[in-house]
Motif scaffolding. Structure first.
Motif, PDB file in Angstrom:
ATOM      1  N   ALA A  21       0.839  -1.190   0.000  1.00 38.05           N
ATOM      2  CA  ALA A  21       0.000   0.000   0.000  1.00 38.05           C
ATOM      3  C   ALA A  21       0.881   1.250   0.000  1.00 38.05           C
ATOM      4  O   ALA A  21       0.375   2.365   0.115  1.00 38.05           O
ATOM      5  N   ASP A  22       2.182   1.073  -0.154  1.00 37.08           N
ATOM      6  CA  ASP A  22       3.136   2.176  -0.166  1.00 37.08           C
ATOM      7  C   ASP A  22       3.187   2.794  -1.565  1.00 37.08           C
ATOM      8  O   ASP A  22       3.612   2.142  -2.514  1.00 37.08           O
ATOM      9  N   PRO A  23       2.764   4.046  -1.716  1.00 42.52           N
ATOM     10  CA  PRO A  23       2.745   4.665  -3.048  1.00 42.52           C
ATOM     11  C   PRO A  23       4.127   4.800  -3.691  1.00 42.52           C
ATOM     12  O   PRO A  23       4.226   5.030  -4.898  1.00 42.52           O
ATOM     13  N   ALA A  24       5.180   4.617  -2.926  1.00 38.78           N
ATOM     14  CA  ALA A  24       6.534   4.681  -3.491  1.00 38.78           C
ATOM     15  C   ALA A  24       6.955   3.352  -4.136  1.00 38.78           C
ATOM     16  O   ALA A  24       7.947   3.305  -4.851  1.00 38.78           O
ATOM     17  N   ASP A  25       6.185   2.293  -3.893  1.00 41.47           N
ATOM     18  CA  ASP A  25       6.561   0.973  -4.392  1.00 41.47           C
ATOM     19  C   ASP A  25       6.129   0.735  -5.840  1.00 41.47           C
ATOM     20  O   ASP A  25       5.065   1.175  -6.275  1.00 41.47           O
ATOM     21  N   VAL A  26       6.972   0.009  -6.533  1.00 40.55           N
ATOM     22  CA  VAL A  26       6.652  -0.563  -7.838  1.00 40.55           C
ATOM     23  C   VAL A  26       6.919  -2.054  -7.695  1.00 40.55           C
ATOM     24  O   VAL A  26       8.030  -2.460  -7.360  1.00 40.55           O
ATOM     25  N   LEU A  27       5.888  -2.859  -7.913  1.00 37.47           N
ATOM     26  CA  LEU A  27       6.051  -4.309  -7.869  1.00 37.47           C
ATOM     27  C   LEU A  27       6.447  -4.775  -9.261  1.00 37.47           C
ATOM     28  O   LEU A  27       5.889  -4.306 -10.258  1.00 37.47           O
ATOM     29  N   ILE A  38       0.938 -12.016 -12.313  1.00 38.77           N
ATOM     30  CA  ILE A  38      -0.439 -11.546 -12.161  1.00 38.77           C
ATOM     31  C   ILE A  38      -0.437 -10.357 -11.202  1.00 38.77           C
ATOM     32  O   ILE A  38       0.025 -10.466 -10.068  1.00 38.77           O
ATOM     33  N   ALA A  39      -0.938  -9.224 -11.698  1.00 33.73           N
ATOM     34  CA  ALA A  39      -1.009  -7.989 -10.905  1.00 33.73           C
ATOM     35  C   ALA A  39      -2.463  -7.721 -10.530  1.00 33.73           C
ATOM     36  O   ALA A  39      -3.344  -7.773 -11.389  1.00 33.73           O
ATOM     37  N   VAL A  40      -2.691  -7.446  -9.252  1.00 28.08           N
ATOM     38  CA  VAL A  40      -4.035  -7.152  -8.752  1.00 28.08           C
ATOM     39  C   VAL A  40      -3.960  -5.802  -8.042  1.00 28.08           C
ATOM     40  O   VAL A  40      -3.114  -5.589  -7.169  1.00 28.08           O
ATOM     41  N   PHE A  41      -4.853  -4.887  -8.429  1.00 30.43           N
ATOM     42  CA  PHE A  41      -4.865  -3.552  -7.815  1.00 30.43           C
ATOM     43  C   PHE A  41      -6.280  -3.206  -7.385  1.00 30.43           C
ATOM     44  O   PHE A  41      -7.236  -3.410  -8.141  1.00 30.43           O
ATOM     45  N   ASP A  42      -6.409  -2.696  -6.158  1.00 29.68           N
ATOM     46  CA  ASP A  42      -7.684  -2.202  -5.646  1.00 29.68           C
ATOM     47  C   ASP A  42      -7.591  -0.679  -5.600  1.00 29.68           C
ATOM     48  O   ASP A  42      -6.938  -0.125  -4.710  1.00 29.68           O
ATOM     49  N   PRO A  43      -8.221   0.026  -6.565  1.00 30.89           N
ATOM     50  CA  PRO A  43      -8.117   1.482  -6.616  1.00 30.89           C
ATOM     51  C   PRO A  43      -8.854   2.190  -5.476  1.00 30.89           C
ATOM     52  O   PRO A  43      -8.540   3.332  -5.164  1.00 30.89           O
ATOM     53  N   VAL A  44      -9.785   1.518  -4.848  1.00 33.49           N
ATOM     54  CA  VAL A  44     -10.524   2.105  -3.732  1.00 33.49           C
ATOM     55  C   VAL A  44      -9.634   2.146  -2.490  1.00 33.49           C
ATOM     56  O   VAL A  44      -9.506   3.167  -1.824  1.00 33.49           O
ATOM     57  N   ARG A  45      -8.977   1.031  -2.205  1.00 40.21           N
ATOM     58  CA  ARG A  45      -8.116   0.936  -1.026  1.00 40.21           C
ATOM     59  C   ARG A  45      -6.678   1.340  -1.317  1.00 40.21           C
ATOM     60  O   ARG A  45      -5.874   1.461  -0.404  1.00 40.21           O
ATOM     61  N   ARG A  46      -6.332   1.516  -2.615  1.00 40.27           N
ATOM     62  CA  ARG A  46      -4.981   1.902  -3.056  1.00 40.27           C
ATOM     63  C   ARG A  46      -3.952   0.859  -2.612  1.00 40.27           C
ATOM     64  O   ARG A  46      -2.887   1.172  -2.073  1.00 40.27           O
ATOM     65  N   VAL A  47      -4.279  -0.399  -2.859  1.00 45.74           N
ATOM     66  CA  VAL A  47      -3.428  -1.527  -2.495  1.00 45.74           C
ATOM     67  C   VAL A  47      -3.206  -2.374  -3.742  1.00 45.74           C
ATOM     68  O   VAL A  47      -4.133  -2.577  -4.529  1.00 45.74           O
ATOM     69  N   GLY A  48      -1.978  -2.867  -3.898  1.00 49.55           N
ATOM     70  CA  GLY A  48      -1.690  -3.730  -5.036  1.00 49.55           C
ATOM     71  C   GLY A  48      -0.920  -4.956  -4.601  1.00 49.55           C
ATOM     72  O   GLY A  48      -0.236  -4.963  -3.579  1.00 49.55           O
ATOM     73  N   GLY A  49      -1.041  -5.990  -5.407  1.00 48.76           N
ATOM     74  CA  GLY A  49      -0.308  -7.218  -5.142  1.00 48.76           C
ATOM     75  C   GLY A  49       0.123  -7.845  -6.452  1.00 48.76           C
ATOM     76  O   GLY A  49      -0.490  -7.619  -7.493  1.00 48.76           O
ATOM     77  N   MET A  50       1.201  -8.617  -6.394  1.00 43.39           N
ATOM     78  CA  MET A  50       1.692  -9.297  -7.588  1.00 43.39           C
ATOM     79  C   MET A  50       2.192 -10.681  -7.205  1.00 43.39           C
ATOM     80  O   MET A  50       2.843 -10.859  -6.177  1.00 43.39           O
ATOM     81  N   ILE A  51       1.880 -11.645  -8.055  1.00 44.41           N
ATOM     82  CA  ILE A  51       2.281 -13.026  -7.871  1.00 44.41           C
ATOM     83  C   ILE A  51       3.029 -13.489  -9.118  1.00 44.41           C
ATOM     84  O   ILE A  51       2.717 -13.048 -10.228  1.00 44.41           O
ATOM     85  N   HIS A  52       4.017 -14.353  -8.917  1.00 45.07           N
ATOM     86  CA  HIS A  52       4.828 -14.901 -10.017  1.00 45.07           C
ATOM     87  C   HIS A  52       4.688 -16.428  -9.935  1.00 45.07           C
ATOM     88  O   HIS A  52       5.363 -17.081  -9.141  1.00 45.07           O
ATOM     89  N   CYS A  53       3.772 -16.980 -10.742  1.00 43.95           N
ATOM     90  CA  CYS A  53       3.432 -18.407 -10.695  1.00 43.95           C
ATOM     91  C   CYS A  53       4.212 -19.205 -11.722  1.00 43.95           C
ATOM     92  O   CYS A  53       4.328 -18.809 -12.877  1.00 43.95           O
TER      93      CYS A  53
END
Length: 167
Positions: A21-27, A38-53
């Motif tokens: 949730a850190d705006p300075a981060d780039v995953l 796979i990148a998942v972003f929630d624009p409401v909560r301003r949280v992102g996640g990424m997985i490498h399968c």
């Protein structure tokens, strides 16, 4: 735009998942051949996640999937979606992008791991009623996918080209 001097890149290695949730981060997940990023972003909560399968199905190796679900598209993606939902996200808000799934051995790719990874991903997205906002999959070139947590912008780099997947 990705890549300002204030940003810090968080690399997502094979069979890893990172959330921020850190705006300075780039995953960033690089060297995606047959693997999926796979990148998942929630624009409401301003949280992102990424997985490498790495592989499509953890149900064939339940012990390994229990130890590290992020190694597998099925177990990993379900874990990520559950994590977003458990922390307050709504499925309808999620912006999901995917890259990878290449045939790294060209026409000699008898196992078709990239194709199988992508097929499992699509089926899970459909079964869970989650839209795919952007994708760059298949072919024979490896890719890098990056997501800017400040904006949710997700891009894929392939063959010297940069393609915006979301938003």
């Amino acid at each position: 735009m990705l890549g300002t001097s204030q940003q810090q890149t968080q690399y997502v290695g094979i069979a890893q998942y990172k959330m921020s949730a850190d705006p300075a981060d780039v995953l960033c997940a690089s060297n995606l051949g047959s693997c999926l990023g796979i990148a998942v972003f929630d624009p409401v909560r301003r949280v992102g996640g990424m997985i490498h399968c790495l592989l499509p199905l953890g149900k064939r190796d339940k012990e390994s999937a229990a130890e590290n679900p992020y190694r597998f598209v099925d177990a990993g993606l379900l874990s990520v979606v559950k994590g977003f939902m458990d922390s307050g996200s709504n499925k309808k808000d999620l912006i999901v992008s995917v890259a990878g799934g290449a045939h790294v051995h060209g026409e000699e790719d008898h196992f078709e791991i990239g194709k199988k990874n992508y097929t499992v991903f699509r089926k899970l997205m459909w079964k869970n009623s989650i839209l795919i906002h952007g994708e760059h999959v298949g072919g024979t070139q490896s890719r890098t996918i990056s997501m800017d947590i400040a904006t949710g912008q997700t891009v894929v780099k392939v063959g010297g080209e940069v393609i915006v997947l979301a938003p």
